[in-house]
Design a protein around this motif. Sequence first.
Motif, PDB file in Angstrom:
ATOM      1  N   MET A  38       0.800  -1.296   0.146  1.00 62.80           N
ATOM      2  CA  MET A  38       0.052   0.010  -0.016  1.00 62.80           C
ATOM      3  C   MET A  38       0.629   1.344   0.044  1.00 62.80           C
ATOM      4  O   MET A  38       0.504   2.071  -0.555  1.00 62.80           O
ATOM      5  CB  MET A  38      -1.126  -0.020   1.174  1.00 62.80           C
ATOM      6  CG  MET A  38      -1.700   1.321   1.258  1.00 62.80           C
ATOM      7  SD  MET A  38      -2.848   1.158   2.753  1.00 62.80           S
ATOM      8  CE  MET A  38      -3.607   2.852   2.885  1.00 62.80           C
ATOM      9  N   TYR A 191     -12.960  -6.538  -1.007  1.00 57.83           N
ATOM     10  CA  TYR A 191     -13.100  -5.756  -1.997  1.00 57.83           C
ATOM     11  C   TYR A 191     -13.521  -6.570  -3.230  1.00 57.83           C
ATOM     12  O   TYR A 191     -14.621  -6.191  -3.942  1.00 57.83           O
ATOM     13  CB  TYR A 191     -11.797  -4.578  -2.315  1.00 57.83           C
ATOM     14  CG  TYR A 191     -12.061  -3.780  -3.600  1.00 57.83           C
ATOM     15  CD1 TYR A 191     -12.800  -2.840  -3.495  1.00 57.83           C
ATOM     16  CD2 TYR A 191     -11.408  -4.517  -4.632  1.00 57.83           C
ATOM     17  CE1 TYR A 191     -13.072  -2.049  -4.829  1.00 57.83           C
ATOM     18  CE2 TYR A 191     -11.525  -3.496  -5.871  1.00 57.83           C
ATOM     19  CZ  TYR A 191     -12.381  -2.464  -5.975  1.00 57.83           C
ATOM     20  OH  TYR A 191     -12.499  -1.660  -7.111  1.00 57.83           O
ATOM     21  N   ARG A 217     -10.226  -2.964   2.583  1.00 57.84           N
ATOM     22  CA  ARG A 217     -10.565  -1.594   1.976  1.00 57.84           C
ATOM     23  C   ARG A 217     -11.959  -1.509   1.505  1.00 57.84           C
ATOM     24  O   ARG A 217     -12.647  -2.655   1.604  1.00 57.84           O
ATOM     25  CB  ARG A 217      -9.618  -1.541   0.585  1.00 57.84           C
ATOM     26  CG  ARG A 217      -9.667  -2.658  -0.277  1.00 57.84           C
ATOM     27  CD  ARG A 217      -8.955  -2.206  -1.520  1.00 57.84           C
ATOM     28  NE  ARG A 217      -8.510  -3.403  -2.243  1.00 57.84           N
ATOM     29  CZ  ARG A 217      -8.295  -3.438  -3.655  1.00 57.84           C
ATOM     30  NH1 ARG A 217      -7.942  -2.300  -4.272  1.00 57.84           N
ATOM     31  NH2 ARG A 217      -8.148  -4.399  -4.163  1.00 57.84           N
ATOM     32  N   ALA A 233     -12.483   1.584  -5.386  1.00 59.81           N
ATOM     33  CA  ALA A 233     -11.947   1.397  -3.760  1.00 59.81           C
ATOM     34  C   ALA A 233     -12.152   2.739  -3.190  1.00 59.81           C
ATOM     35  O   ALA A 233     -11.726   3.806  -3.753  1.00 59.81           O
ATOM     36  CB  ALA A 233     -10.530   0.767  -3.772  1.00 59.81           C
ATOM     37  N   CYS A 234     -12.069   2.728  -1.806  1.00 59.86           N
ATOM     38  CA  CYS A 234     -12.033   3.778  -0.937  1.00 59.86           C
ATOM     39  C   CYS A 234     -11.428   3.489   0.475  1.00 59.86           C
ATOM     40  O   CYS A 234     -11.609   2.371   0.692  1.00 59.86           O
ATOM     41  CB  CYS A 234     -13.522   4.817  -0.878  1.00 59.86           C
ATOM     42  SG  CYS A 234     -14.617   3.802  -0.337  1.00 59.86           S
ATOM     43  N   ASP A 235     -11.368   4.618   0.934  1.00 55.60           N
ATOM     44  CA  ASP A 235     -10.877   4.254   2.621  1.00 55.60           C
ATOM     45  C   ASP A 235     -11.957   3.813   3.390  1.00 55.60           C
ATOM     46  O   ASP A 235     -13.144   3.768   3.055  1.00 55.60           O
ATOM     47  CB  ASP A 235     -10.540   5.381   3.227  1.00 55.60           C
ATOM     48  CG  ASP A 235      -9.125   6.030   2.796  1.00 55.60           C
ATOM     49  OD1 ASP A 235      -8.243   5.262   2.502  1.00 55.60           O
ATOM     50  OD2 ASP A 235      -9.060   7.205   2.276  1.00 55.60           O
ATOM     51  N   GLN A 262      -5.175  -0.197   0.789  1.00 57.43           N
ATOM     52  CA  GLN A 262      -5.870   0.650  -0.068  1.00 57.43           C
ATOM     53  C   GLN A 262      -4.969   0.782  -1.316  1.00 57.43           C
ATOM     54  O   GLN A 262      -3.707   0.543  -1.329  1.00 57.43           O
ATOM     55  CB  GLN A 262      -6.021   1.893   0.499  1.00 57.43           C
ATOM     56  CG  GLN A 262      -6.650   3.062  -0.266  1.00 57.43           C
ATOM     57  CD  GLN A 262      -8.026   2.802  -0.718  1.00 57.43           C
ATOM     58  OE1 GLN A 262      -8.155   2.019  -1.817  1.00 57.43           O
ATOM     59  NE2 GLN A 262      -9.012   2.937   0.020  1.00 57.43           N
ATOM     60  N   SER A 273      -3.571   8.032   3.664  1.00 58.07           N
ATOM     61  CA  SER A 273      -4.745   7.129   3.686  1.00 58.07           C
ATOM     62  C   SER A 273      -4.597   5.917   4.639  1.00 58.07           C
ATOM     63  O   SER A 273      -5.415   5.464   5.520  1.00 58.07           O
ATOM     64  CB  SER A 273      -4.780   6.569   2.423  1.00 58.07           C
ATOM     65  OG  SER A 273      -5.563   5.417   2.434  1.00 58.07           O
ATOM     66  N   ASN A 277      -6.949   5.070   7.703  1.00 53.30           N
ATOM     67  CA  ASN A 277      -7.452   3.732   8.056  1.00 53.30           C
ATOM     68  C   ASN A 277      -7.162   3.177   9.372  1.00 53.30           C
ATOM     69  O   ASN A 277      -7.965   2.328   9.940  1.00 53.30           O
ATOM     70  CB  ASN A 277      -6.964   2.766   6.942  1.00 53.30           C
ATOM     71  CG  ASN A 277      -7.897   2.901   5.544  1.00 53.30           C
ATOM     72  OD1 ASN A 277      -9.060   2.485   5.524  1.00 53.30           O
ATOM     73  ND2 ASN A 277      -7.335   3.761   4.714  1.00 53.30           N
TER      74      ASN A 277
END
Length: 287
Positions: A38, A191, A217, A233-235, A262, A273, A277
């Motif tokens: 990441m 995800y 994620r 995808a997002c936090d 992420q 990020s 998270n």
Amino acid sequence: MNRRTFLYSSGMLAAISVSPAMALARHAKPTPGIQLYMVKEDMERDPIGTLKQLGAMGYTQIESYGSDKGMFWGKTNTEFKKIAAGYGLNLVSTHYNPCTLPEFDKLAAQAAEIGMKYLVCPWLGPQKSIEAFKNFADDFNKRGAICKKHGLRFGYHPHDYPYKPVDSQLPIDVLLAGTDKDLVDFQMDVYYTVTEGADPYAYMRKHKGRFKLAHLRDVLTKRLPANSKDESACDMGEGIINFRKLITTGQDTGMKYFFVEQSRFFHETPLQSAKKNAAYLKALKLS
């Protein structure tokens, strides 16, 4: 509504629903972990400084990968373990690059020497025939036996393609059926499970004890166009995934290790990020 859209919508509904029984359960907050891929650019520039920042964010477990400097980032296995431990980080597992069985045996020995728990295959790629996945299952059993010999475990990390039919079968089902549960575990990336329309909870419950690790994620509420180069995808906490349910169901079915990973960054850097998270996991209430 086409099949893919229907499956995706079904997966989203499963991901956001909460059962009454699960709501009443009490569970321990998971140990926060992160997959180093990441923050790969930061690790490549300054691995020690990056580890220091991750430790300060509250992460206590890390998963490495086969970087250009190796999974121990240019250090020996014992040196890297000591550096990470100095920042409160325990190297639990690593993804590895394709290698022969003798090379894999050496990796397993190095990992076992410093108390690591897993070597994880991160990628197989789409295949033209389901027979290819049956052969992969046989290879996984061999690698699982090597890991067991050294006192650690072998795992496989599915992406999107194992949930796409090949010869009218799902590769993920073939791999689960064709691998020895005493030798091979799986690392769920929720995800991909959700965006391919599968039910992550059904898989965890049906194959109890097989999914021992997870990548965390979130999934955007509205999916991006099919031809988009970006992933949806997002936090964590900014999409449709109910991480409370995901983690508690995982714990109920044998999942032990949870790593943030992420892949899509909006108006932030990978480290920003990672910090966001980590804070989300810290504030997450499971009971």
